[in-house]
Scaffold this active site. Structure first.
Site, PDB file in Angstrom:
ATOM      1  N   CYS A 177       0.798  -1.225   0.000  1.00 35.53           N
ATOM      2  CA  CYS A 177       0.000   0.000   0.000  1.00 35.53           C
ATOM      3  C   CYS A 177       0.831   1.276   0.000  1.00 35.53           C
ATOM      4  O   CYS A 177       0.318   2.353   0.322  1.00 35.53           O
ATOM      5  CB  CYS A 177      -0.944  -0.008   1.199  1.00 35.53           C
ATOM      6  SG  CYS A 177      -2.113  -1.392   1.179  1.00 35.53           S
TER       7      CYS A 177
ATOM      8  N   LYS B 272      -8.714  -0.296  10.058  1.00 34.17           N
ATOM      9  CA  LYS B 272      -8.623  -1.358   9.060  1.00 34.17           C
ATOM     10  C   LYS B 272      -7.683  -2.435   9.580  1.00 34.17           C
ATOM     11  O   LYS B 272      -6.506  -2.183   9.827  1.00 34.17           O
ATOM     12  CB  LYS B 272      -8.119  -0.797   7.734  1.00 34.17           C
ATOM     13  CG  LYS B 272      -8.019  -1.825   6.614  1.00 34.17           C
ATOM     14  CD  LYS B 272      -7.570  -1.168   5.328  1.00 34.17           C
ATOM     15  CE  LYS B 272      -7.455  -2.163   4.187  1.00 34.17           C
ATOM     16  NZ  LYS B 272      -7.014  -1.503   2.936  1.00 34.17           N
TER      17      LYS B 272
ATOM     18  N   LYS C 288     -13.167  -1.819   8.939  1.00 32.39           N
ATOM     19  CA  LYS C 288     -13.030  -2.887   7.952  1.00 32.39           C
ATOM     20  C   LYS C 288     -12.203  -4.014   8.545  1.00 32.39           C
ATOM     21  O   LYS C 288     -11.112  -3.754   9.061  1.00 32.39           O
ATOM     22  CB  LYS C 288     -12.345  -2.345   6.686  1.00 32.39           C
ATOM     23  CG  LYS C 288     -12.203  -3.367   5.570  1.00 32.39           C
ATOM     24  CD  LYS C 288     -11.498  -2.774   4.365  1.00 32.39           C
ATOM     25  CE  LYS C 288     -11.395  -3.820   3.259  1.00 32.39           C
ATOM     26  NZ  LYS C 288     -10.660  -3.325   2.075  1.00 32.39           N
TER      27      LYS C 288
ATOM     28  N   SER D  33     -15.249  -8.739   1.062  1.00 32.78           N
ATOM     29  CA  SER D  33     -15.408  -9.789   0.065  1.00 32.78           C
ATOM     30  C   SER D  33     -15.478 -11.187   0.668  1.00 32.78           C
ATOM     31  O   SER D  33     -16.240 -12.035   0.206  1.00 32.78           O
ATOM     32  CB  SER D  33     -14.255  -9.721  -0.933  1.00 32.78           C
ATOM     33  OG  SER D  33     -13.004  -9.867  -0.272  1.00 32.78           O
TER      34      SER D  33
ATOM     35  N   TYR E  59     -21.009  -5.869  -1.051  1.00 33.87           N
ATOM     36  CA  TYR E  59     -21.217  -6.476  -2.358  1.00 33.87           C
ATOM     37  C   TYR E  59     -22.644  -6.993  -2.499  1.00 33.87           C
ATOM     38  O   TYR E  59     -23.054  -7.374  -3.592  1.00 33.87           O
ATOM     39  CB  TYR E  59     -20.195  -7.599  -2.558  1.00 33.87           C
ATOM     40  CG  TYR E  59     -18.786  -7.071  -2.464  1.00 33.87           C
ATOM     41  CD1 TYR E  59     -18.214  -6.390  -3.535  1.00 33.87           C
ATOM     42  CD2 TYR E  59     -18.047  -7.175  -1.289  1.00 33.87           C
ATOM     43  CE1 TYR E  59     -16.936  -5.848  -3.443  1.00 33.87           C
ATOM     44  CE2 TYR E  59     -16.781  -6.645  -1.184  1.00 33.87           C
ATOM     45  CZ  TYR E  59     -16.231  -5.978  -2.259  1.00 33.87           C
ATOM     46  OH  TYR E  59     -14.969  -5.433  -2.153  1.00 33.87           O
TER      47      TYR E  59
END
Length: 326
Positions: A127, A199, A252, A278, A317
């Site tokens: 990242c 996160k 997250k 996901s 999603y």
């Protein structure tokens, strides 16, 4: 036993909806969209049934499909045509997210959020810029301060393309303040920031890394993403982002970290977002494919639990599927 107290009286069909404490609406949901500069056709994402990578010229039709369900906000993730060690396509004026953002904002009324991170754009899949010797290290170390400058350039390019909100997700110290300063200095005071404030270094990200082609080529992200064992640390992380100007605070993943969502909701006044990631999506699909669970029912219940924990916004999603139900 005192039978004057009968909670079941409020569970009948007539009263049950009136006393329901938590509700979901399409306006609560944000739909992820993957835009791929390397393809001319839509490519199904095998590990995420029902989702695709779409080419740049399909970004607008894809977002219109989302809008038809009642969901008004999308978050864009880009797969660039080329990668390098610094992720330079992340801030290119003709980059994949920049092109898609311009088209979507010109042709739709969608609220456009852009993910600002370098992992999809670097050859190594991390990242940020790696410190010297990082490829030889078991656990990769990203050069935090050098990466901040690149995140600011990326955020500015997204704002110039028309993004309504930018979501820095790299878990770099100081990323919110650096980006906020850059945006304000360039006249983009109106562009808001949704920080991935807490996160975690989670095992639930696998399908996304396949979808966005952002898996680390070596090592892991434990030196910059949070330890799943830590809760108090999340409050410290979020507080730093609040002081630096974050408008929305993201947790997250969502389902394994509902305690974190609840703690942040109780501690801070900013809107709280949670990312139903996901892996959470894929495991419910896998169970449903085996006939073990009712997909629509468990998807709705999962998102309801995230909302009940205190999330105002949910990236998921399942956004289109749930919005159609609602």
């Amino acid at each position: 036993m005192d039978l004057t107290k009968r909670p079941r009286r409020l569970r009948t069909d007539g009263i049950r909806p009136l006393v329901s404490e938590t509700s979901l609406a399409p306006a609560d949901l944000i739909a992820p969209v993957f835009v791929d500069a390397t393809t001319k056709k839509r490519i199904p994402i095998e590990s995420m049934p029902g989702h695709e990578r779409v080419p740049i010229d399909e970004a607008v039709p894809r977002v219109k499909e989302v809008l038809e369900t009642g969901v008004k906000a999308v978050i864009l993730f880009g797969i660039p045509e080329t990668k390098d060690e610094r992720g330079s396509r992340a801030w290119a004026q003709d980059g994949v997210v920049q092109q898609a953002t311009r088209a979507i904002t010109e042709e739709t009324d969608a609220y456009v959020i852009t993910d600002a991170c370098l992992c999809e754009y670097t050859e190594h899949g991390h990242c940020g810029v790696l410190e010297a010797g990082a490829p030889e290290q078991e656990h990769v170390t990203v050069d935090n301060d050098e990466t901040l400058d690149l995140l600011a350039k990326t955020a500015l390019s997204h704002a110039e393309a028309g993004a309504d909100m930018i979501a820095p997700s790299g878990m770099m110290d100081g990323m919110v303040g650096t980006i906020r300063t850059a945006l304000d200095g360039a006249g983009f005071e109106h562009v808001s920031l949704m920080s991935y404030a807490a996160k975690y270094e989670s095992a639930f990200y696998g399908p996304f890394r396949d979808a966005a082609d952002g898996a680390p080529a070596f090592g892991d992200r434990r030196h910059y993403q949070m330890d799943p064992a830590n809760a108090r640390e999340a409050i410290r992380e979020v507080e730093l982002d609040v002081t630096q100007g974050a408008d929305v605070l993201m947790v997250k993943p969502a389902l394994p970290y509902l305690d974190i969502v609840a703690s942040i909701r109780e501690t801070f006044d900013q809107p709280v977002a949670a990312y139903n990631v996901s892996g959470e999506y894929a495991m419910l699909h896998a169970a449903a494919d085996n006939g073990w669970l009712d997909l629509e029912a468990v998807a709705h219940e999962s998102l309801l639990s995230i909302k009940r924990a205190g999330a105002d916004l949910i990236l998921t999603y399942f956004a289109e599927e749930i919005a159609r139900q609602l």
